[in-house]
Motif scaffolding. Sequence first.
Motif, mmCIF file in Angstrom:
data_model
loop_
_atom_site.group_PDB
_atom_site.id
_atom_site.type_symbol
_atom_site.label_atom_id
_atom_site.label_comp_id
_atom_site.label_asym_id
_atom_site.label_seq_id
_atom_site.Cartn_x
_atom_site.Cartn_y
_atom_site.Cartn_z
ATOM 1 N N ALA A 66 0.826 -1.210 0.000
ATOM 2 C CA ALA A 66 0.000 0.000 0.000
ATOM 3 C C ALA A 66 0.854 1.250 0.000
ATOM 4 C CB ALA A 66 -0.934 -0.012 1.206
ATOM 5 N N SER A 67 1.913 1.255 0.795
ATOM 6 C CA SER A 67 2.800 2.419 0.845
ATOM 7 C C SER A 67 3.431 2.684 -0.516
ATOM 8 C CB SER A 67 3.881 2.203 1.903
ATOM 9 O OG SER A 67 4.805 3.258 1.906
ATOM 10 N N SER A 68 3.856 1.622 -1.182
ATOM 11 C CA SER A 68 4.464 1.780 -2.506
ATOM 12 C C SER A 68 3.454 2.347 -3.496
ATOM 13 C CB SER A 68 4.994 0.430 -2.994
ATOM 14 O OG SER A 68 5.982 -0.089 -2.116
ATOM 15 N N LEU A 69 2.224 1.889 -3.417
ATOM 16 C CA LEU A 69 1.195 2.390 -4.327
ATOM 17 C C LEU A 69 0.892 3.863 -4.072
ATOM 18 C CD1 LEU A 69 -1.177 -0.704 -4.267
ATOM 19 C CD2 LEU A 69 0.033 0.179 -6.278
ATOM 20 N N HIS B 282 -14.042 2.726 -0.326
ATOM 21 C CA HIS B 282 -13.126 1.885 0.448
ATOM 22 C C HIS B 282 -12.159 2.739 1.263
ATOM 23 C CE1 HIS B 282 -13.923 -2.289 -0.888
ATOM 24 N NE2 HIS B 282 -14.346 -1.727 -2.019
ATOM 25 N N ALA B 283 -11.612 3.765 0.642
ATOM 26 C CA ALA B 283 -10.663 4.627 1.348
ATOM 27 C C ALA B 283 -11.306 5.248 2.576
ATOM 28 C CB ALA B 283 -10.139 5.716 0.409
ATOM 29 N N ALA C 170 -4.848 5.697 2.337
ATOM 30 C CA ALA C 170 -4.061 6.699 1.617
ATOM 31 C C ALA C 170 -3.813 6.272 0.183
ATOM 32 C CB ALA C 170 -2.739 6.938 2.346
ATOM 33 N N ALA C 171 -3.477 4.997 -0.016
ATOM 34 C CA ALA C 171 -3.189 4.505 -1.360
ATOM 35 C C ALA C 171 -4.406 4.642 -2.271
ATOM 36 C CB ALA C 171 -2.730 3.049 -1.298
ATOM 37 N N ILE D 202 -6.210 -4.301 -3.082
ATOM 38 C CA ILE D 202 -6.530 -3.747 -1.764
ATOM 39 C C ILE D 202 -8.031 -3.787 -1.524
ATOM 40 C CG2 ILE D 202 -6.520 -1.651 -0.359
ATOM 41 C CD1 ILE D 202 -3.874 -0.902 -1.582
ATOM 42 N N MET D 203 -8.817 -3.451 -2.546
ATOM 43 C CA MET D 203 -10.268 -3.477 -2.376
ATOM 44 C C MET D 203 -10.790 -4.902 -2.217
ATOM 45 S SD MET D 203 -11.674 -0.315 -4.734
ATOM 46 C CE MET D 203 -10.914 -0.816 -6.278
#
Length: 721
Positions: free
Chosen positions: A264-267, A380-381, A355-356, A301-302
């Motif tokens: 997620a951080s990379s995205l 989702h976020a 955040a992603a 992620i979703m």
Amino acid sequence: MSKCWGGNVISTIVFNSGQEFVVQHPGYKPNLKAGELYEIGFVGYYKEGVADPKPPPVIIKLQGRTVYLSPDPERATPQTVLTTTNLMYPVTNLSRIPTTTSPPDVFNPLAIDVSVLPKNTSTVADNNTHGNNNRTKNNNDQQHYAINEQNNATQGTQQQSNNYIGGIEGSGRKPEPSLTNTTQELTGTTPMRFYNGTSKYDYAVVLHKSILFYEAQRSGKLPPNNRVSWRGDSALQDRGRNDEDLTGGYYDAGDNMKFGFPMASSLTLLAWGVIEYWDAYEATGELQHALDSLRWGADYIMKAHVSPFELYAQVGDASQDHRTWRKPERMHSRRTPFRITKQRPGSDLAGESSAALAAISLAFRRTSGAEQYVRKLLEHANNLLVFANEYRRPYHLWIPEVVDYYKSTGYIDEIIWATAWMYRATGNKTLLEFAQSKYINWLLFTIPKNLMFSWDEKRPGLQMLMAQIDPSLKQKYDSDVKAYCSTLRTSGTKYTGKGLLFLSEWSPLRYAANAAFVCLMAADHGIDTAVNKAWATKQIHYMLGDGGRSYVVGFGKNYPKRPHHRASSCPALPLGCGFGFATSSKPNPFILEGALVGGPTFHDQYEDERMDFKQSTVALDHNAGFQGAIAALQYRKMFPQHNMSRSHELWYVNSLTEDPVTTTDVDGSSYEPWYVNTVTGNTEDFVATTDTGDRSHEPWHVNAATDDSFTTADVVDRSQM
């Protein structure tokens, strides 16, 4: 005026350097009048015997509006406070105070009524890495995040699970332009002057190869347009505990693990680079490929977010995975999944995932036909951010298998990092106010002791993001970013003999690349432009060849031939694989194009050996900030005189108007000049008259522009760049 009031502390968070108290005062409802002056007193009580306590930063809000902010973050209050000394702050500029709203009965600044959602939208319920101990952050910095868990673990649990952040609603306006539109069509500015500039290295080629690296890391059923011929479908049996589909996503590094937190951080960083340097991606023909890589990660992620308060954090047992050396296409059995829930929460993981998705939504908002996808991303976020904020715990407490790989040292930075991205994506001022207060109270303006901006440490990135989206505290944020980039250049900071910023012996290039990405954005923001660009360029050029060799697989002089990577080191199917291939001195049979390896020793030495994990490993987080920095350099190479415009982002349009329709526009048309002119009543070309070339297209900026402390013009001037 003379009035006094008191209240009860309803929550507190304790840090090693201060405390935050939230006070409920429902009985105080004076009739505030525009133009009058008010004096607000802050009283600090400290226990007897406390010697020279350092007061925490102070922020005072009146009916939701900030009326006092500590002027000096290093010493937030005028003097050392003992026992019952009063701290009085005269407020001399309180005009036009809003009186239509009163403080909420329950403190939950992220709660927005779900009724703003259209009834026909889908919900979350519709969706049926490698590492080592040295990947964790320097423990010396851990005290910054020392939080009294008992006090805050259940904060906000009274709020219903269907709270919605941002208020998203369809507008029915005309469809968005296609990806082939020019920057003139996207922003309404005069055409950019295109320069086929020269540089020592071909950034466009590096950008192309870096995107290919992410395609080589794909898990699941590969698409028909797969460009990495030696990769195939893999891990098709990845399922959740209730048989949820967990296929897809990215393998973390040279192993076959899927770690949700660094993914997620990379995205988030990849999306940031696309958002900031869209024109560079478009002009090099890489935009659609970059968007595809973002969507591949976002879709996973979703999938993993199977309900509002349930998120899968990891697929695969790392200890088992690392005992084998095989191609991912050889994995045919189900793997162990790990998740977080309300009972076993993870604010760091949920916050970063939020955040992603919010950042990715900003990229897709600019594409044609993406309205429903943007809506889904933000749904989702939103739920993930509420999850992170209401149930506060680090995720590794419940997933001990991750401790040796991606243990989090704190979650408060991820909560505000996600809040800021959600504000940028939605323009909702409640989010900005929450981010502003916690940025100060939670000491997120400070510089990490180890200077890292990473999958675990978000402060440097958060400071840059706030500088981009919140002109109301421009001087503060700019000062924080300036301090970070300046500290990187001080004599006390560790560098190799050839000039590489050296923050860790494990994969030092990723930290230097992330820092370069931040400082290049700072340069584009007008913060020490020349020196930041020169310093960051030097770091990236070291990686491309100035250090004596290239550290990017498949690019430049003497690039690494033996990266620590199972899929590229194993022979093509149907041949088998094993640790004999891991320890072989032969080059990998397949070139892992674009992968940034860990990097050299402090003495600028690099051994191209597959089993030297410190140096030869590759990972998602290695390339994320690196790719953003490459895009930034390519942007300035192609458009050296162009000032970036952000009038397409929702926060910017919302800041010019209080129209509730514009606050919830998700169809992407809000970046178009005709739309901005419509909501503002401007009869002239909007961008030409009010956008000086910064982030005037983003929703947050428009919200800020209507506040009485601003003009409608873009407050960040890049005319000297």
